[in-house]
Design a protein around this motif. Structure first.
Motif, short mmCIF file in Angstrom:
data_model
loop_
_atom_site.label_atom_id
_atom_site.label_comp_id
_atom_site.label_asym_id
_atom_site.label_seq_id
_atom_site.Cartn_x
_atom_site.Cartn_y
_atom_site.Cartn_z
N SER A 130 4.60 17.12 -3.48
CA SER A 130 3.55 18.13 -3.34
C SER A 130 4.01 19.50 -3.82
O SER A 130 3.19 20.35 -4.15
CB SER A 130 3.10 18.22 -1.87
N ASN A 131 5.33 19.73 -3.85
CA ASN A 131 5.85 20.99 -4.37
C ASN A 131 6.00 20.95 -5.89
O ASN A 131 6.39 21.95 -6.50
CB ASN A 131 7.22 21.31 -3.75
N GLY A 132 5.71 19.80 -6.49
CA GLY A 132 5.76 19.67 -7.94
C GLY A 132 4.37 19.75 -8.53
O GLY A 132 3.63 20.68 -8.28
N ALA A 133 4.03 18.74 -9.33
CA ALA A 133 2.74 18.77 -10.02
C ALA A 133 1.61 18.11 -9.21
O ALA A 133 0.45 18.35 -9.47
CB ALA A 133 2.87 18.08 -11.37
N LYS A 134 1.96 17.26 -8.25
CA LYS A 134 0.94 16.54 -7.49
C LYS A 134 0.65 17.25 -6.18
O LYS A 134 1.55 17.49 -5.38
CB LYS A 134 1.39 15.10 -7.22
N LEU A 135 -0.60 17.58 -5.97
CA LEU A 135 -0.97 18.38 -4.80
C LEU A 135 -2.19 17.78 -4.12
O LEU A 135 -3.24 17.62 -4.75
CB LEU A 135 -1.27 19.82 -5.25
N GLY A 136 -2.06 17.41 -2.86
CA GLY A 136 -3.16 16.84 -2.11
C GLY A 136 -3.87 17.88 -1.26
O GLY A 136 -3.29 18.89 -0.86
N LEU A 137 -5.14 17.61 -0.97
CA LEU A 137 -5.95 18.52 -0.17
C LEU A 137 -6.74 17.75 0.87
O LEU A 137 -7.04 16.57 0.71
CB LEU A 137 -6.94 19.30 -1.05
N ILE A 138 -7.06 18.45 1.95
CA ILE A 138 -8.04 17.99 2.93
C ILE A 138 -9.20 18.98 2.91
O ILE A 138 -8.98 20.19 2.96
CB ILE A 138 -7.43 17.92 4.34
N LEU A 139 -10.41 18.48 2.80
CA LEU A 139 -11.60 19.32 2.76
C LEU A 139 -12.49 19.04 3.95
O LEU A 139 -12.60 17.90 4.40
CB LEU A 139 -12.40 19.07 1.48
N GLN A 140 -13.14 20.09 4.46
CA GLN A 140 -14.15 19.88 5.49
C GLN A 140 -15.44 20.56 5.06
O GLN A 140 -15.46 21.74 4.68
CB GLN A 140 -13.71 20.42 6.84
N ASP A 141 -16.52 19.80 5.13
CA ASP A 141 -17.85 20.32 4.81
C ASP A 141 -18.21 21.41 5.82
O ASP A 141 -18.12 21.22 7.03
CB ASP A 141 -18.85 19.16 4.88
N THR A 142 -18.62 22.57 5.32
CA THR A 142 -19.01 23.68 6.21
C THR A 142 -20.50 23.96 6.15
O THR A 142 -20.95 25.00 6.63
CB THR A 142 -18.23 24.95 5.84
N ASP A 199 -4.99 14.21 -5.46
CA ASP A 199 -4.31 15.13 -6.37
C ASP A 199 -5.35 16.08 -6.96
O ASP A 199 -6.20 15.67 -7.74
CB ASP A 199 -3.60 14.36 -7.49
N VAL A 200 -5.26 17.35 -6.56
CA VAL A 200 -6.26 18.31 -7.01
C VAL A 200 -6.12 18.61 -8.50
O VAL A 200 -7.04 19.11 -9.13
CB VAL A 200 -6.13 19.62 -6.19
N GLY A 201 -4.99 18.25 -9.10
CA GLY A 201 -4.78 18.49 -10.52
C GLY A 201 -5.30 17.39 -11.41
O GLY A 201 -5.21 17.48 -12.63
N SER A 202 -5.84 16.31 -10.84
CA SER A 202 -6.37 15.20 -11.61
C SER A 202 -7.86 15.07 -11.34
O SER A 202 -8.38 15.67 -10.40
CB SER A 202 -5.65 13.89 -11.23
#
Length: 441
Positions: free
Chosen positions: A93-105, A117-120
């Motif tokens: 996650s500190n490299g090129a692959k980054l995950g996210l958690i989203l919550q509908d507001t 992966d937010v970058g893909s």
């Protein structure tokens, strides 16, 4: 004409059909044989080598791999492997692959999604209801665990016959990938003063923060409660401050001393204090502007409050917005004014002289021409496939995400397929970490 083959029925076949069937049988047998030989070879590898190979797999694949053998199941469930897998996931996650958690507001029943992966161009995946079903509200994330609460605080108000009111918000730890969760023991908040005009909850401001104490192999939740003594009165500085810490290892809460300057991290515009930033196993908050205070921090291991110095900002005018973040495992600060946006990083934690300005976005830049306030939060610092460095930023105005290219000095909106129209986002690292206390595992 179609024929139905009945078991036991003799069906005449030509020589060509028999030959084709024999060839397929030999190919299948050969394939199965090679697969068995490959699996046999893997099983003969030393256990530490198998663990190293498996530790790079995603959580979903590991959960399926537990069915391969008792050895693999025992290995994947071991504390050693869980920590090894977490370390590799954090490194990724500190490299090129980054995950996210989203919550509908957008809705009263907010849904929660994950992005691998937010970058893909991967689409986000709905995680379903959490520990409180679709009344689950996301507060933050650490090492693959989410800490969540009930979305409706009104349900937590309790009345006692003595005439006193208590608020007992339910908090839970949840690993959305393993589907395990743990609701924390209740720690009721006594409401000592409230006004019928403003209501019980209007006199309270509550902040939660969650992080890891690696030295003691523990996870802790910090709760800060500020209660205004006379809500609605002209003197809002009369208040009661109480802080408590929950230890997952002990599965209990305990009260700790709260310094008076903690009052200055509370925003009077919101029921909740603005979110803390977790880095170096400490929580960090910015004080309300105008009080001349430094960053307020809470050391998770020592369970003590302290302060961290701010940089000497170089903005042309007094900043309108300030937000803390984490970039490249360093504490960062975004300071925005009507003229420019500065983003700073602290290279050596706790050292004022180590603050370095990463970028300056002047009013003429493409980013500052974007509509809406320039209220930015630094989220992540990554390298792409071309080894170019980018910064992931979040707009507080509409919660949208952007990539800013440090080399080209350009930005682009982050497109997440299937994401809700408006959402809150958190950095997320998938893990096998259990949210259960040791006695319950």
């Amino acid at each position: 004409m179609d024929f139905i083959l009945i078991p036991g029925m003799n069906v005449p076949t030509c020589k060509k059909t028999k030959t084709h069937h024999s060839l397929l049988t030999r190919q299948a047998s050969s394939s199965n044989s090679r697969g068995d030989q490959c699996m046999s070879s893997v099983m003969k590898l030393p256990e530490n080598v198998i663990a190293h190979i498996l530790s790079y797999l995603p959580v979903k694949s590991l959960l399926l791999s537990k069915c391969v053998s008792r050895l693999w199941c025992s290995l994947i469930e071991s504390e050693y492997f869980i920590k090894l897998h977490l370390r590799n996931s954090v490194h990724a996650s500190n490299g090129a692959k980054l995950g996210l958690i989203l919550q509908d507001t957008c809705f009263l029943t907010p849904k929660i999604f994950s992005v691998a992966d937010v970058g893909s161009p991967n689409e986000c995946v709905e995680l379903g209801g959490g520990p409180f079903g679709y009344r689950t509200r996301l507060l933050g994330s650490c090492n693959g665990l989410l800490y969540v609460c009930q979305s409706d605080m009104e349900d937590s108000v309790q009345y006692k016959r003595s005439g006193k009111y208590y608020v007992s918000p339910e908090i839970a730890l949840w690993n959305p990938l393993t589907k395990k969760s743990h609701i924390l023991p209740l720690a009721p908040i006594q409401v000592t003063s409230w006004s019928p005009l403003y209501g019980i909850l209007d006199s309270l401001k509550v902040e939660y923060a969650f992080g890891n104490d690696s030295i003691n192999d523990d996870y802790k939740v910090l709760r800060i409660v500020q209660q205004i003594i006379n809500p609605g009165m002209a003197d809002p500085d009369k208040f009661i401050l109480k802080t408590m810490v929950y230890s997952l290892k002990a599965n209990s809460w305990r009260e700790i001393a709260a310094p008076s300057y903690l009052h200055y991290i509370v925003s009077r515009e919101s029921v909740l204090i603005r979110e803390s930033v977790l880095i170096r196993e400490a929580f960090h908050w910015l004080p309300i502007q105008g009080h001349g205070l430094n960053i307020v921090a809470f050391d998770i291991r020592r369970e003590e409050y302290c302060t961290v110095p701010l940089p000497n900002l170089e903005s042309k005018s007094s900043p309108r917005y300030r937000n803390l973040g984490v970039l490249g495992q360093c504490l960062s600060l975004a300071s925005s004014s009507v003229h420019d946006v500065e983003i700073w990083v602290m290279k050596e934690y706790g050292m004022k002289d180590s603050w370095v300005r990463l970028l300056l976005l002047e009013q003429s830049s493409s980013l500052c021409y974007r509509s809406g306030p320039y209220d930015l939060i630094p989220l992540a610092f990554v390298k792409d496939d071309n080894d170019d460095h980018k910064v992931l930023l979040k707009w507080m105005y509409d919660r949208s995400l952007i990539w800013y290219d440090l080399k080209l000095k350009t930005y682009e909106n982050v497109q997440i397929h299937g994401a809700p129209w408006l959402y809150q986002s958190y950095i997320f690292v998938g893990s096998l970490v259990s949210p259960l206390p040791p006695v319950m595992q």
